[in-house]
Scaffold this motif. Structure first.
Motif, PDB file in Angstrom:
ATOM      1  N   ASP A  33     -25.236 -14.676 -69.838  1.00 30.07           N
ATOM      2  CA  ASP A  33     -25.899 -13.650 -70.654  1.00 30.07           C
ATOM      3  C   ASP A  33     -25.612 -13.842 -72.141  1.00 30.07           C
ATOM      4  N   ASP A  34     -24.365 -14.179 -72.474  1.00 32.05           N
ATOM      5  CA  ASP A  34     -24.023 -14.410 -73.876  1.00 32.05           C
ATOM      6  C   ASP A  34     -24.740 -15.639 -74.425  1.00 32.05           C
ATOM      7  N   CYS A  35     -24.852 -16.660 -73.590  1.00 34.21           N
ATOM      8  CA  CYS A  35     -25.561 -17.873 -74.020  1.00 34.21           C
ATOM      9  C   CYS A  35     -27.036 -17.581 -74.297  1.00 34.21           C
ATOM     10  N   VAL A  36     -27.654 -16.814 -73.415  1.00 31.67           N
ATOM     11  CA  VAL A  36     -29.066 -16.468 -73.592  1.00 31.67           C
ATOM     12  C   VAL A  36     -29.255 -15.625 -74.844  1.00 31.67           C
ATOM     13  N   GLN A  37     -28.379 -14.644 -75.051  1.00 31.03           N
ATOM     14  CA  GLN A  37     -28.491 -13.781 -76.226  1.00 31.03           C
ATOM     15  C   GLN A  37     -28.296 -14.579 -77.511  1.00 31.03           C
ATOM     16  N   LEU A  42     -35.298 -20.214 -70.243  1.00 29.13           N
ATOM     17  CA  LEU A  42     -35.304 -21.147 -69.112  1.00 29.13           C
ATOM     18  C   LEU A  42     -34.408 -22.353 -69.391  1.00 29.13           C
ATOM     19  N   GLU A  43     -34.503 -22.918 -70.586  1.00 33.01           N
ATOM     20  CA  GLU A  43     -33.707 -24.099 -70.907  1.00 33.01           C
ATOM     21  C   GLU A  43     -32.217 -23.771 -70.923  1.00 33.01           C
ATOM     22  N   VAL A  44     -31.871 -22.602 -71.457  1.00 36.27           N
ATOM     23  CA  VAL A  44     -30.464 -22.200 -71.471  1.00 36.27           C
ATOM     24  C   VAL A  44     -29.946 -22.030 -70.044  1.00 36.27           C
ATOM     25  N   LYS A  45     -30.717 -21.330 -69.223  1.00 35.29           N
ATOM     26  CA  LYS A  45     -30.265 -21.096 -67.852  1.00 35.29           C
ATOM     27  C   LYS A  45     -30.167 -22.400 -67.078  1.00 35.29           C
ATOM     28  N   THR A  46     -31.144 -23.289 -67.262  1.00 32.89           N
ATOM     29  CA  THR A  46     -31.115 -24.571 -66.554  1.00 32.89           C
ATOM     30  C   THR A  46     -29.892 -25.379 -66.938  1.00 32.89           C
ATOM     31  N   ALA A  47     -29.639 -25.480 -68.243  1.00 30.39           N
ATOM     32  CA  ALA A  47     -28.472 -26.241 -68.699  1.00 30.39           C
ATOM     33  C   ALA A  47     -27.176 -25.593 -68.235  1.00 30.39           C
ATOM     34  N   TYR A  48     -27.134 -24.266 -68.253  1.00 27.89           N
ATOM     35  CA  TYR A  48     -25.927 -23.553 -67.829  1.00 27.89           C
ATOM     36  C   TYR A  48     -25.663 -23.765 -66.337  1.00 27.89           C
ATOM     37  N   LEU A  49     -26.712 -23.686 -65.528  1.00 31.26           N
ATOM     38  CA  LEU A  49     -26.538 -23.903 -64.084  1.00 31.26           C
ATOM     39  C   LEU A  49     -26.128 -25.339 -63.790  1.00 31.26           C
ATOM     40  N   ASN A  50     -26.709 -26.283 -64.509  1.00 29.34           N
ATOM     41  CA  ASN A  50     -26.302 -27.680 -64.345  1.00 29.34           C
ATOM     42  C   ASN A  50     -24.846 -27.863 -64.733  1.00 29.34           C
ATOM     43  N   LEU A  51     -24.434 -27.161 -65.787  1.00 34.95           N
ATOM     44  CA  LEU A  51     -23.052 -27.243 -66.241  1.00 34.95           C
ATOM     45  C   LEU A  51     -22.088 -26.704 -65.183  1.00 34.95           C
ATOM     46  N   THR A  52     -22.387 -25.529 -64.672  1.00 33.45           N
ATOM     47  CA  THR A  52     -21.498 -24.919 -63.671  1.00 33.45           C
ATOM     48  C   THR A  52     -21.500 -25.712 -62.369  1.00 33.45           C
ATOM     49  N   SER A  53     -22.662 -26.246 -62.013  1.00 33.03           N
ATOM     50  CA  SER A  53     -22.734 -27.067 -60.804  1.00 33.03           C
ATOM     51  C   SER A  53     -21.880 -28.322 -60.951  1.00 33.03           C
ATOM     52  N   ALA A  54     -21.963 -28.959 -62.116  1.00 35.64           N
ATOM     53  CA  ALA A  54     -21.159 -30.163 -62.350  1.00 35.64           C
ATOM     54  C   ALA A  54     -19.676 -29.832 -62.359  1.00 35.64           C
ATOM     55  N   ALA A  55     -19.323 -28.659 -62.916  1.00 38.67           N
ATOM     56  CA  ALA A  55     -17.914 -28.262 -62.944  1.00 38.67           C
ATOM     57  C   ALA A  55     -17.359 -28.139 -61.529  1.00 38.67           C
ATOM     58  N   LYS A  56     -18.135 -27.537 -60.628  1.00 41.53           N
ATOM     59  CA  LYS A  56     -17.707 -27.423 -59.241  1.00 41.53           C
ATOM     60  C   LYS A  56     -17.614 -28.793 -58.578  1.00 41.53           C
ATOM     61  N   SER A  57     -18.544 -29.674 -58.934  1.00 40.47           N
ATOM     62  CA  SER A  57     -18.557 -31.010 -58.331  1.00 40.47           C
ATOM     63  C   SER A  57     -17.355 -31.832 -58.766  1.00 40.47           C
ATOM     64  N   ILE A  58     -16.881 -31.616 -60.002  1.00 45.79           N
ATOM     65  CA  ILE A  58     -15.751 -32.393 -60.509  1.00 45.79           C
ATOM     66  C   ILE A  58     -14.510 -32.191 -59.638  1.00 45.79           C
ATOM     67  N   ASP A  59     -14.186 -30.960 -59.367  1.00 40.00           N
ATOM     68  CA  ASP A  59     -12.998 -30.671 -58.547  1.00 40.00           C
ATOM     69  C   ASP A  59     -13.154 -31.240 -57.139  1.00 40.00           C
ATOM     70  N   THR A  60     -14.331 -31.053 -56.558  1.00 36.32           N
ATOM     71  CA  THR A  60     -14.578 -31.559 -55.207  1.00 36.32           C
ATOM     72  C   THR A  60     -14.504 -33.077 -55.165  1.00 36.32           C
ATOM     73  N   ALA A  61     -15.130 -33.710 -56.173  1.00 34.30           N
ATOM     74  CA  ALA A  61     -15.157 -35.176 -56.208  1.00 34.30           C
ATOM     75  C   ALA A  61     -13.759 -35.745 -56.417  1.00 34.30           C
ATOM     76  N   LYS A  62     -12.946 -35.079 -57.227  1.00 34.69           N
ATOM     77  CA  LYS A  62     -11.580 -35.572 -57.465  1.00 34.69           C
ATOM     78  C   LYS A  62     -10.765 -35.545 -56.171  1.00 34.69           C
ATOM     79  N   VAL A  63     -10.905 -34.486 -55.398  1.00 28.00           N
ATOM     80  CA  VAL A  63     -10.214 -34.405 -54.100  1.00 28.00           C
ATOM     81  C   VAL A  63     -10.714 -35.502 -53.172  1.00 28.00           C
ATOM     82  N   ALA A  64     -12.027 -35.737 -53.203  1.00 30.24           N
ATOM     83  CA  ALA A  64     -12.606 -36.772 -52.346  1.00 30.24           C
ATOM     84  C   ALA A  64     -12.070 -38.152 -52.700  1.00 30.24           C
TER      85      ALA A  64
END
Length: 450
Positions: free
Chosen positions: A244-248, A355-377
């Motif tokens: 929300d802060d990013c969009v505002q 739309l662009e802010v939300k897309t980039a933000y979701l990609n960012l959060t998705s990648a953040a989750k993937s980093i931890d998972t990938a490191k364990v893998a």
């Protein structure tokens, strides 16, 4: 609370999402050592898209200069030289006649046309300045993405090289066991094929890196064959700003939105300019006319009276196009339609920004989750490979188990670096979509949104 969050955001941006590596060994003379900030600065100085935006700004400056100068006085000189014949020659037999008129005029009232043109030019200049900032933000994001891509390709070279080294060592082990008859020939052949595939992957990874470096050189304005030593390593830093802060923030600072609002204002000024077509135009004028048989002079000879004059004029003139068969009204209607179009474009700019802010933000959060998972893998895949090697050496595991474990380790390492790349590139795109400032304070332009 809102200001605190934005200050926190600025600190996060300035802090960066990567860590600097220790300076490496001395490089060759044709190699340039660069970090990401240096690449961004070179892009700001050399990128041709930015230079085009600067040229557009210069054009807008002169357009405003033109609009303002139109409201001032103008000096006009009219000159003519003629031959005279026939009955008009009179007794003096004059055959030459010269006419010179010097006039100064200045518009007094234009029905709002000049004033509207000046305001539109002023708005256009501001919009052009915003366009420069938007271009710089785009180039910065593009530079960062290219830099991160080159880092990722460099990391994938390391993964491919490790895979080749690991399979070479494994092949030595297989050959040793084959020489004493403990494994079949098929293990040797399978290991050789696996190694060949890994070597091909290394060649492809190296090529991808070379292409990435060439692309980065192109963006920052270097010759494409310049060798770059990237001094940074991709890292990961938690992003604590809410969506929300990013969009505002984007709604208040995104250059595309500000520029769209200026387009609405400019279109509204064009309505008044078009409407001036049916309003009276008043101008002041003073002139001096010299007519005679000599250039720039008067002859006082009485016989030349009809051919010599020295006169001046001072006064006001008015021109009023009372009825133009609704041509002006048609222009007004066109301008009003342009206003509605600009308003729709401004609304779309806001929606696109969201739309662009939300897309980039979701990609960012998705990648953040993937980093931890990938490191364990990666850790588990490395452990699994060691176990497979020990079991194979002990004769209780198969060669297929080793190669399968090695392939999973390579995939896990690649996934980890790809997740880091996606996170960092998504952060760069989020900065751009939000309108994070490069070097222009957009606060002075925000009043157009009201």
């Amino acid at each position: 609370m809102k200001n605190y969050r934005f200050k926190n955001l600025t600190a996060l941006v300035c802090g960066g999402l990567f860590t600097l590596s220790v300076a490496g060994s001395a490089m060759a003379a044709d190699t340039m050592d660069v970090n990401i900030e240096e690449c961004v600065q070179m892009a700001m100085n050399n990128n041709r898209t930015i230079k085009q935006a600067l040229a557009d700004y210069d054009s807008a400056v002169w357009k405003r200069h033109e609009a303002r100068r139109t409201s001032g006085p103008t000096l006009n000189w009219t000159s003519a030289a003629r031959r005279v014949g026939g009955a008009a020659q009179n007794q003096a037999d004059i055959r030459a006649l010269y006419l010179n008129t010097v006039a100064v005029s200045m518009p007094i009232y234009t029905g709002g046309q000049l004033e509207g043109s000046i305001r539109a030019a002023d708005l256009g200049l501001d919009a052009s300045e915003i366009a420069i900032e938007a271009t710089k933000q785009s180039v910065k994001a593009k530079t960062q993405a290219a830099y991160f891509n080159a880092l990722n390709c460099r990391n994938l070279i390391k993964v491919s090289q490790d895979s080749v080294n690991t399979l070479q060592e494994h092949l030595k082990n297989v050959n040793a066991q084959y020489s004493v008859g403990t494994v079949a020939k098929t293990d040797v052949l399978a290991s050789q094929v696996q190694l060949s595939n890994a070597q091909l992957g290394l060649v492809s990874a190296q090529n991808n890196y070379d292409v990435a470096i060439a692309s980065l050189n192109n963006i920052i304005g270097n010759p494409v064959n310049t060798k770059l030593n990237l001094k940074d390593e991709m890292g990961y830093q938690t992003y604590d700003i809410s969506l929300d802060d990013c969009v505002q923030y984007a709604r208040e600072n995104r250059p595309a939105i500000l520029a769209a609002d200026y387009s609405v204002k400019i279109a509204q000024e064009q309505v008044g300019i078009a409407g001036a077509g049916v309003k009276p135009k008043v101008q002041a004028e003073v002139s001096r006319t010299f007519t005679g048989k000599n250039p720039f002079g008067s002859d006082t000879n009485v016989n030349d009276f009809y051919f010599t004059q020295n006169s001046w004029y001072l006064g006001l003139g008015m021109n009023w196009n009372i009825f133009d068969n609704n041509v002006t009204q048609a222009k007004v209607n066109q301008s009003k339609a342009a206003v509605e179009k600009a308003k729709e474009a401004a609304a779309m700019a806001r929606e696109t920004g969201d739309l662009e802010v939300k897309t980039a933000y979701l990609n960012l959060t998705s990648a953040a989750k993937s980093i931890d998972t990938a490191k364990v893998a990666v850790d588990k895949a490395r452990e699994d490979y060691k176990i497979a090697q020990v079991r194979y050496s002990a004769g209780v595991g198969t060669n297929l188990d080793v190669m399968d474990a090695e392939e999973k380790l390579t995939t896990a390492q690649s996934n980890y670096y790809n997740a880091l790349y996606k996170y960092n590139s998504s952060k760069a795109e989020l900065d751009r979509s939000m309108g994070i400032m490069v070097d222009l304070d957009v606060s002075k332009f925000k009043d157009t949104q009201k």
